[in-house]
Design an enzyme around this catalytic site. Structure first.
Site, PDB file in Angstrom:
ATOM      1  CE  LYS A  39      -4.187  -1.753   2.079  1.00 30.08           C
ATOM      2  NZ  LYS A  39      -5.083  -1.642   3.141  1.00 30.08           N
ATOM      3  CG  LEU A 111      -7.894   3.519  13.539  1.00 33.36           C
ATOM      4  CD1 LEU A 111      -9.223   4.331  13.598  1.00 33.36           C
ATOM      5  CD2 LEU A 111      -8.178   2.017  13.881  1.00 33.36           C
ATOM      6  CE1 TYR A 114      -5.099  -4.103  14.110  1.00 28.36           C
ATOM      7  CE2 TYR A 114      -5.858  -4.312  11.902  1.00 28.36           C
ATOM      8  CZ  TYR A 114      -5.696  -4.724  13.155  1.00 28.36           C
ATOM      9  OH  TYR A 114      -6.042  -6.193  13.391  1.00 28.36           O
ATOM     10  CG  ASP A 115      -5.669   0.075   5.967  1.00 31.92           C
ATOM     11  OD1 ASP A 115      -6.216  -0.882   5.658  1.00 31.92           O
ATOM     12  OD2 ASP A 115      -5.277   0.736   5.036  1.00 31.92           O
ATOM     13  CG  MET A 116      -0.712   1.811   6.004  1.00 35.01           C
ATOM     14  SD  MET A 116      -0.814   2.199   4.267  1.00 35.01           S
ATOM     15  CE  MET A 116       0.766   2.195   3.550  1.00 35.01           C
TER      16      MET A 116
END
Length: 144
Positions: A39, A111, A114-116
């Site tokens: 990402k 957050l 976390y997503d990455m």
């Protein structure tokens, strides 16, 4: 919303901190204090997301006033082989404080991390988000 019309304009600042467990597996992937996943660069993206969140706090928290923010600074540091710390500092000259903006910025940056990183491990934990410091207005606070 609280009426702040009669309040004086003062310099105000708030610092919020998010502490996050990433785990040794994720920390081991970092090179030169950054991790690039499919990402993109994790910390750089989280900083941008945190800044965007600060600017949009009044859209997310119903009773927050829309503010003209003077400055936002987000720092992300690896503090040991399992944890990171995110500091979000927000400054303004205005009639109301920026605690919610700082807390929102730190939360959304966490957050985003976390997503990455969830493709590496989903064992991450956002352990704590807290107001560290507030100055200006009626009272000053230092929570360390």
């Amino acid at each position: 919303m609280v009426n702040v019309g009669d309040k004086k304009i003062t310099k105000r600042k708030a610092i919020a901190k998010a502490t996050m467990f990433l785990g040794a597996e994720i920390i081991a992937h970092f090179e030169n204090k950054e991790l690039t996943t499919k990402k993109g660069p994790v910390f750089q993206t989280a900083i941008i997301a945190g800044i965007q969140a600060v600017k949009k706090t009044s859209e997310l928290i119903p009773m927050c006033h829309p503010l003209l923010i003077n400055g936002v600074d987000i720092d992300i540091e690896i503090i040991d082989n399992k944890h990171i710390e995110i500091l979000c500092t927000v400054a303004i000259e205005g009639k109301t404080g920026v605690e919610m903006e700082a807390l929102t910025g730190a939360s959304i940056a966490a957050l985003t991390v976390y997503d990455m990183c969830k493709s590496i491990s989903q064992k991450m934990v956002i352990k704590e988000v807290k107001l560290v410091e507030k100055s200006g207005g009626k009272s000053d606070i230092k929570n360390g």
